[in-house]
Every structure is written in structure tokens, then in C-alpha cells.
Design a protein around this motif. Structure first.
Motif, PDB file in Angstrom:
ATOM      1  N   TYR A  98       0.821  -1.202   0.000  1.00 20.11           N
ATOM      2  CA  TYR A  98       0.000   0.000   0.000  1.00 20.11           C
ATOM      3  C   TYR A  98       0.853   1.250   0.000  1.00 20.11           C
ATOM      4  CZ  TYR A  98      -3.670  -3.237   1.254  1.00 20.11           C
ATOM      5  OH  TYR A  98      -4.541  -4.277   1.244  1.00 20.11           O
ATOM      6  N   ARG A 100       1.703   4.799   1.653  1.00 26.64           N
ATOM      7  CA  ARG A 100       1.574   5.290   3.023  1.00 26.64           C
ATOM      8  C   ARG A 100       0.345   6.187   3.120  1.00 26.64           C
ATOM      9  NH1 ARG A 100       5.994   4.859   6.475  1.00 26.64           N
ATOM     10  NH2 ARG A 100       4.630   5.868   7.967  1.00 26.64           N
ATOM     11  N   TYR A 348       4.120  -1.452   2.889  1.00 23.91           N
ATOM     12  CA  TYR A 348       3.970  -0.163   2.238  1.00 23.91           C
ATOM     13  C   TYR A 348       5.162   0.089   1.317  1.00 23.91           C
ATOM     14  CZ  TYR A 348       0.347   0.799   5.674  1.00 23.91           C
ATOM     15  OH  TYR A 348      -0.774   0.726   6.428  1.00 23.91           O
TER      16      TYR A 348
END
Ligand SMILES: [Zn+2]
Length: 350
Positions: A98, A100, A348
Motif C-alpha cells: 500500500y 503510506r 507499504y
């Protein structure tokens, strides 16, 4: 033979937990939670899983990559002898890394995951919060009784933020980033101690999986729509573990007999039918035992108890196959290796 580190993720649910009605206005909101459950170490074996009969080979997604997976007797087998957990193998690509600030819907935390590294909770207090003394007193209490220390945040990315709002509330465990503990003006020092308990990873005491050995929940007396507050963490689909041998009626995390009662009749009674009082004056002996089992004393200040990873080795961690290189993590994409970091069991991009 290469070791794989498997961090299992349970299906997660958004959850709203309201705290005991006996705590004035205490409302505990937990949402967007993530569950990283148990770390299992699997040594790949010398033999193949299915020596005689080849299985059906399919291209499936695992650890962020499409890989040929052999289906055999309802199991997914990779590279001949590695069994892959079925819930981690999918036909469709799922997002595993993902940006941040992106907040995945299915994030959940529990008692066995999302602990604060180095027994250290970073915190900040909103300047508009009234009666800050209750926060300082609660922190002092935690530090005096447990192995956990609280350090005012400077630039740390994961921290608790004490802020005013309606009710008293907290997330469970370290969820990553800034996480609020909300305190209305009626939340006491004891309520604050309780909310910090959630933030370090405690469920309510009556959410233990073995609680039926100690208490009876009278669902007929619970306010409509509040029943979920009386489920165990396992019934809700969250991870957890017991860190003491028995339910502690004196725990600061325990509901009272009349919590969320719709009719003045008890919602929780002891097995013998008797009622009990809740306490919010401080951590009980049982609380302290459990917390210190969760957060064993770490000597050498700041020393982490994390795994030692070998540079150049590939690991499977929290749903992603990653390469350890120069003491950081890399994920192989079609554009080459990209650096990623693991925060609270979620990957992330760096
Ligand atoms: Zn609570």
C-alpha cells in the motif's frame, strides 16, 4: 533448504466496541483493524508432497506474485514440497502493498499482533485536551506497574494521540501511524488507564475465549444492538491469546454486571449467579501479570526482539514474498525490485 516465515492473516472485520456503561460515557471505537496472527515457521521438506501423482497445475497469486501452483488433494503445493495456506492463494490479484496513508478497509489488530516494539509507546497530547493530569497520572501508573514505557513523541510515525471528544475510546494495539485515544471531560484517570490498555493490545476481560467457564452472559438483558460487545474476540474473527490462566473479575478491562443492561437486570453474572463490581482505580495484579507476559522485560534499552533476517535471503512475511537486502526489504515487481517496509503487518512502498 530455505525457511519461510509465514505470518498468517485472518479475515478481519470492522468493529465497533462500546465499553462498559459503568464507565461514564466510555465508548471504544475500533475500526479499520488488522489482524496478523501467528508466526509459523515451516521448513520445506526433502520429499515432494505428491511423488506419484502430479496434481493440476494452475497459475495463482501468492505473496504478490503469480506462481504455478499444484493443486493436490485440496492442498496447494508450490515448488514440489511447500504447502501454501489456502486462504493466501487466490486466482485474482489482491493488493498486498500500500501507499503510506492508505487505510485498507480490512485492517484489524488483536492481542497477539500489533504490539509496540521495545515495550515503548510514543504519545502526544492535544493542546486542547482538558485535565491533562489524568493522562500523566495514567501513564505514571502504567510505568510503575508494568514493563511498558511511554515516551513523548518527537518524529516517530507510530504514536498514541490523546485528544478530547465524546466518550473514552481507543484502538486495540498499535495500528500504525497516529492513533487517537479520545477522552471526554468525564473520562477519569481510571478510564484513561483502561483506554491505554486497549492501545497496548488488550481486549476486554470478558472477551476471553474461556470466559464461559467463569461467567454467564444474559443476552436477554442487553440493550438491543449492543450484543456484539459481549462476544469473545474469537467470535468476532479477531486474533488474541490469553496471557493469564483465569478470568480476572478485578481487571481494569472487565465489564461490570450491569454493563449495557436494558432493564436493570445483570448482563454478566458469575457462574453461581452472583453479581460483581467493576473497578477502574488501577491495573489489577492479574492485569500486570498478563501485560508483562505480553511485553516481557527487555533489557539493554531499545534492543528489539525481532527476527534476525539474512541479507540475500527471500522470506514470505505478511502476505508478501520479499527479499532482504542491505538490511531492508525489497519486492520484485515487473519494473524491478522496489523497496517496501512492514508496518504493523502491512506492507507499504517506501
Ligand atoms: Zn474498553
Amino acid at each position: 533448504m530455505k525457511k519461510m516465515k509465514l505470518a498468517y492473516l485472518l479475515p478481519a472485520l470492522a468493529l465497533l466496541v462500546s465499553c462498559s456503561k459503568d464507565d461514564p460515557n466510555e465508548l471504544n471505537e475500533i475500526d479499520g483493524t488488522e489482524t496478523g496472527v501467528e508466526i509459523v515457521e515451516t521448513e520445506s521438506m526433502a520429499e515432494v508432497a505428491n511423488a506419484d501423482v502430479p496434481g493440476n497445475v494452475r497459475e495463482m497469486f501468492f505473496g504478490g506474485h503469480k506462481i504455478p501452483v499444484e493443486e493436490f488433494n485440496g492442498e496447494y503445493v508450490y515448488q514440489g514440497d511447500i504447502l501454501l495456506p489456502k486462504d493466501m492463494v487466490s486466482e485474482q490479484e489482491v493488493q498486498v502493498v500500500y501507499e503510506r496513508g492508505e487505510a485498507p478497509e480490512n485492517k484489524s489488530v488483536g492481542r497477539t499482533s500489533a504490539r509496540w516494539p521495545d515495550n515503548t509507546v510514543y504519545y502526544a497530547i492535544d493542546s486542547n485536551l482538558d485535565n491533562k493530569t489524568r493522562v500523566y497520572d495514567a501513564i505514571k501508573h502504567w510505568e510503575a506497574k508494568t514493563n511498558i514505557q511511554f515516551v513523548e513523541r518527537t518524529s516517530q510515525s507510530n504514536y498514541v494521540y490523546f485528544v478530547s471528544g465524546s466518550g473514552c475510546s481507543s484502538y486495540i494495539g498499535m495500528i500504525g501511524g497516529k492513533q487517537n485515544i479520545t477522552l471526554s471531560s468525564s473520562c477519569s484517570t481510571g478510564n484513561t488507564i483502561h483506554e491505554i490498555g486497549h492501545a497496548i493490545g488488550l481486549w476486554h476481560e470478558q472477551a476471553r475465549v474461556d470466559r464461559d467457564n467463569y461467567i454467564t452472559i444474559n443476552y436477554n438483558n442487553i440493550q438491543s444492538g449492543r450484543e456484539h460487545n459481549f462476544y469473545t474476540y474469537a467470535q468476532q474473527g479477531f486474533d488474541g491469546a490469553e496471557f493469564t490462566n483465569a478470568l480476572d473479575f478485578g481487571s481494569i478491562m472487565m465489564y461490570g454486571s450491569y454493563s449495557f443492561s436494558s432493564n436493570g437486570q445483570p448482563t454478566i453474572v458469575k457462574k453461581d449467579g452472583s453479581t460483581f463490581n467493576i473497578q477502574r482505580s488501577g491495573l489489577s495484579t492479574g492485569d500486570v501479570t498478563g501485560i508483562n507476559n505480553m511485553y516481557p522485560y527487555s533489557s539493554g534499552g531499545g534492543e528489539t526482539q525481532t527476527e534476525i533476517y539474512v541479507n540475500g535471503e527471500t522470506y514470505y512475511i505478511s502476505g508478501l514474498t520479499v527479499l532482504r537486502y542491505l538490511d531492508t526489504w525489497y519486492f520484485s515487481t515487473k519494473y524491478g525490485y522496489k523497496r517496501v517496509e512492514l508496518i504493523n503487518d502491512r506492507w507499504y512502498w517506501v
